[in-house]
Enzyme design. Sequence first.
Site, PDB file in Angstrom:
ATOM      1  N   ILE A  15      36.149 -35.010  -3.169  1.00 39.00           N
ATOM      2  CA  ILE A  15      36.139 -36.699  -1.840  1.00 39.00           C
ATOM      3  C   ILE A  15      35.049 -35.707  -1.601  1.00 39.00           C
ATOM      4  CG2 ILE A  15      37.653 -37.064   0.045  1.00 39.00           C
ATOM      5  CD1 ILE A  15      39.946 -36.149  -1.169  1.00 39.00           C
ATOM      6  N   ALA A  90      37.188 -29.519   3.763  1.00 36.88           N
ATOM      7  CA  ALA A  90      37.643 -28.434   2.858  1.00 36.88           C
ATOM      8  C   ALA A  90      39.133 -28.160   2.992  1.00 36.88           C
ATOM      9  CB  ALA A  90      36.873 -27.079   3.791  1.00 36.88           C
ATOM     10  N   ILE A  92      42.830 -26.427   0.196  1.00 33.04           N
ATOM     11  CA  ILE A  92      43.102 -25.591  -1.319  1.00 33.04           C
ATOM     12  C   ILE A  92      44.073 -26.210  -1.605  1.00 33.04           C
ATOM     13  CG2 ILE A  92      41.259 -24.081  -1.085  1.00 33.04           C
ATOM     14  CD1 ILE A  92      43.262 -22.076  -0.345  1.00 33.04           C
ATOM     15  N   GLN A 148      56.407 -32.649   0.806  1.00 32.64           N
ATOM     16  CA  GLN A 148      56.066 -32.906  -1.206  1.00 32.64           C
ATOM     17  C   GLN A 148      57.228 -31.682  -1.609  1.00 32.64           C
ATOM     18  OE1 GLN A 148      55.353 -35.121  -3.144  1.00 32.64           O
ATOM     19  NE2 GLN A 148      56.073 -33.532  -4.413  1.00 32.64           N
ATOM     20  N   PHE A 149      57.710 -31.275  -1.954  1.00 29.61           N
ATOM     21  CA  PHE A 149      58.655 -30.436  -3.223  1.00 29.61           C
ATOM     22  C   PHE A 149      57.710 -29.880  -3.178  1.00 29.61           C
ATOM     23  CE2 PHE A 149      61.020 -28.305  -5.735  1.00 29.61           C
ATOM     24  CZ  PHE A 149      61.909 -28.081  -5.900  1.00 29.61           C
ATOM     25  N   GLY A 150      57.267 -28.571  -2.975  1.00 32.22           N
ATOM     26  CA  GLY A 150      56.002 -27.544  -3.845  1.00 32.22           C
ATOM     27  C   GLY A 150      54.866 -27.408  -2.792  1.00 32.22           C
ATOM     28  N   TYR A 154      51.076 -25.515   2.002  1.00 32.42           N
ATOM     29  CA  TYR A 154      49.789 -27.320   2.540  1.00 32.42           C
ATOM     30  C   TYR A 154      50.447 -28.467   3.672  1.00 32.42           C
ATOM     31  CZ  TYR A 154      47.486 -31.214   0.721  1.00 32.42           C
ATOM     32  OH  TYR A 154      45.966 -32.304   0.374  1.00 32.42           O
TER      33      TYR A 154
HETATM   34  N1  CAA Z   1      62.636 -33.506  -5.475  1.00 31.34           N
HETATM   35  C1  CAA Z   1      63.277 -32.943  -5.713  1.00 31.34           C
HETATM   36  N2  CAA Z   1      63.755 -31.879  -6.780  1.00 31.34           N
HETATM   37  C2  CAA Z   1      62.577 -31.053  -7.726  1.00 31.34           C
HETATM   38  C3  CAA Z   1      61.527 -31.370  -7.840  1.00 31.34           C
HETATM   39  C4  CAA Z   1      61.599 -32.719  -6.632  1.00 31.34           C
HETATM   40  N3  CAA Z   1      59.893 -33.114  -6.029  1.00 31.34           N
HETATM   41  N4  CAA Z   1      60.493 -31.201  -8.191  1.00 31.34           N
HETATM   42  C5  CAA Z   1      61.351 -30.084  -8.852  1.00 31.34           C
HETATM   43  N5  CAA Z   1      62.239 -29.708  -8.554  1.00 31.34           N
HETATM   44  C6  CAA Z   1      63.707 -29.045  -9.296  1.00 31.34           C
HETATM   45  C7  CAA Z   1      64.096 -29.689 -10.723  1.00 31.34           C
HETATM   46  O1  CAA Z   1      64.405 -29.991 -11.102  1.00 31.34           O
HETATM   47  C8  CAA Z   1      64.740 -28.073 -10.613  1.00 31.34           C
HETATM   48  O2  CAA Z   1      65.730 -27.984 -10.610  1.00 31.34           O
HETATM   49  P1  CAA Z   1      66.906 -26.569 -11.504  1.00 31.34           P
HETATM   50  O3  CAA Z   1      66.383 -25.527 -10.420  1.00 31.34           O
HETATM   51  O4  CAA Z   1      68.439 -27.144 -11.120  1.00 31.34           O
HETATM   52  O5  CAA Z   1      66.547 -26.817 -12.699  1.00 31.34           O
HETATM   53  C9  CAA Z   1      63.963 -27.340  -9.453  1.00 31.34           C
HETATM   54  O6  CAA Z   1      63.646 -28.003  -8.814  1.00 31.34           O
HETATM   55  C10 CAA Z   1      62.717 -26.167 -10.276  1.00 31.34           C
HETATM   56  O7  CAA Z   1      62.255 -26.147  -8.997  1.00 31.34           O
HETATM   57  P2  CAA Z   1      60.950 -24.282  -9.077  1.00 31.34           P
HETATM   58  O8  CAA Z   1      60.585 -23.173  -8.094  1.00 31.34           O
HETATM   59  O9  CAA Z   1      61.306 -23.807  -9.783  1.00 31.34           O
HETATM   60  O10 CAA Z   1      59.714 -25.242  -9.099  1.00 31.34           O
HETATM   61  P3  CAA Z   1      58.836 -25.402 -10.553  1.00 31.34           P
HETATM   62  O11 CAA Z   1      57.997 -23.630 -10.504  1.00 31.34           O
HETATM   63  O12 CAA Z   1      59.091 -25.737 -11.605  1.00 31.34           O
HETATM   64  O13 CAA Z   1      57.745 -26.110 -10.214  1.00 31.34           O
HETATM   65  C11 CAA Z   1      55.750 -27.271  -8.171  1.00 31.34           C
HETATM   66  C12 CAA Z   1      57.271 -26.886  -8.637  1.00 31.34           C
HETATM   67  C13 CAA Z   1      54.849 -25.831  -8.788  1.00 31.34           C
HETATM   68  C14 CAA Z   1      56.017 -27.609  -7.323  1.00 31.34           C
HETATM   69  C15 CAA Z   1      55.780 -28.413  -9.727  1.00 31.34           C
HETATM   70  O14 CAA Z   1      57.045 -29.719  -9.352  1.00 31.34           O
HETATM   71  C16 CAA Z   1      54.653 -29.501  -8.986  1.00 31.34           C
HETATM   72  O15 CAA Z   1      53.782 -28.515  -9.614  1.00 31.34           O
HETATM   73  N6  CAA Z   1      54.525 -30.562  -7.823  1.00 31.34           N
HETATM   74  C17 CAA Z   1      53.885 -31.224  -7.603  1.00 31.34           C
HETATM   75  C18 CAA Z   1      53.875 -30.892  -6.073  1.00 31.34           C
HETATM   76  C19 CAA Z   1      52.365 -31.984  -5.651  1.00 31.34           C
HETATM   77  O16 CAA Z   1      52.504 -33.164  -5.693  1.00 31.34           O
HETATM   78  N7  CAA Z   1      51.310 -31.544  -5.425  1.00 31.34           N
HETATM   79  C20 CAA Z   1      50.340 -32.169  -4.391  1.00 31.34           C
HETATM   80  C21 CAA Z   1      49.136 -31.809  -5.012  1.00 31.34           C
HETATM   81  S1  CAA Z   1      48.055 -32.804  -4.952  1.00 31.34           S
HETATM   82  C22 CAA Z   1      47.661 -32.613  -3.278  1.00 31.34           C
HETATM   83  O17 CAA Z   1      48.319 -32.236  -2.051  1.00 31.34           O
HETATM   84  C23 CAA Z   1      46.134 -33.962  -2.461  1.00 31.34           C
HETATM   85  C24 CAA Z   1      47.249 -34.480  -1.682  1.00 31.34           C
HETATM   86  O18 CAA Z   1      46.738 -34.607  -0.062  1.00 31.34           O
HETATM   87  C25 CAA Z   1      47.839 -35.790  -1.829  1.00 31.34           C
END
Ligand code: CAA
Length: 247
Positions: A15, A90, A92, A148-150, A154
Amino acid sequence: MSQRVALVTGGTGTIGTEICRQLGAAGHRVVATCLPAEADAAKSWQAAQKQAGYDIVVVPCDLADFEATAAAIRTAVQQVGPADVLVNVAGITRDASLRKMTPEQWHAVIQSNLDSVFNATRNVIEGMLDRGFGRVISISSINGQKGQFGQTNYSASKAGIHGFTMSLAQEGARKNVTANTISPGYIESPMVNAVPEEVRQQIIAQIPRARLGRPADIARVVVFLAAEDADFITGANIPVNGGHYMS
Ligand code: CAA
């Protein structure tokens, strides 16, 4: 009026590159910062920009470190003069659900995404206020608005950016120093490509515009906010997300 100087942190990223190019095309003298570890790669980046017609100064800078940022900005001032426009790009990701997130993942994101905004802005703000012109434009994220989940780390850093912007906007307004946030949605970039394919497809399905954003979608808003006559826009948070989140 002499040419305005624009400093773009993370300017060599996906970007950032487009922001540097569009600011250059709009008549700014552009300085990009890159990570010190990427200084060599940034030389090829700089050569590629030159070949494409953009003359961009590159300054390596560890934005997570205040003194290092101060030193890098002094170097930039020596080369091109003080920044009239600062674009904080900047950032991450270190995605993990909170139950799995390590303190290192938390601190790395807060330092790179939020401390960096303080470190860069603090080192240019006095000059902007003294000269009576400044445009501070900080790139946040849709996920700072909706979460956002995860991404507790951030999202906290990106929401923090807009709090910073609103306060700075009040401090700068009388001196024609504006502060605004842009909140991109999901943009075609290595950061978004790092999201697992299945999750990424689910996300794209939620975007009314039915595509990922492009770096140019963000850069055009930066150029708009950087303009001389954009001085009545301050403290705003402008979403550029294809309709993915509306507030
Ligand atoms: N909503 C609800 N539940 C969710 C979910 C969600 N969005 N995503 C995963 N889960 C659930 C799973 O189904 C699983 O459930 P069970 O335990 O019942 O099976 C559980 O959560 C898994 O949890 P974990 O902690 O084990 O998750 P993981 O290690 O498998 O992965 C993650 C989690 C790394 C966050 C992965 O889901 C991921 O990478 N998600 C994308 C995150 C994202 O959108 N990042 C944006 C990056 S780009 C950016 O940031 C630029 C910007 O500004 C937009």
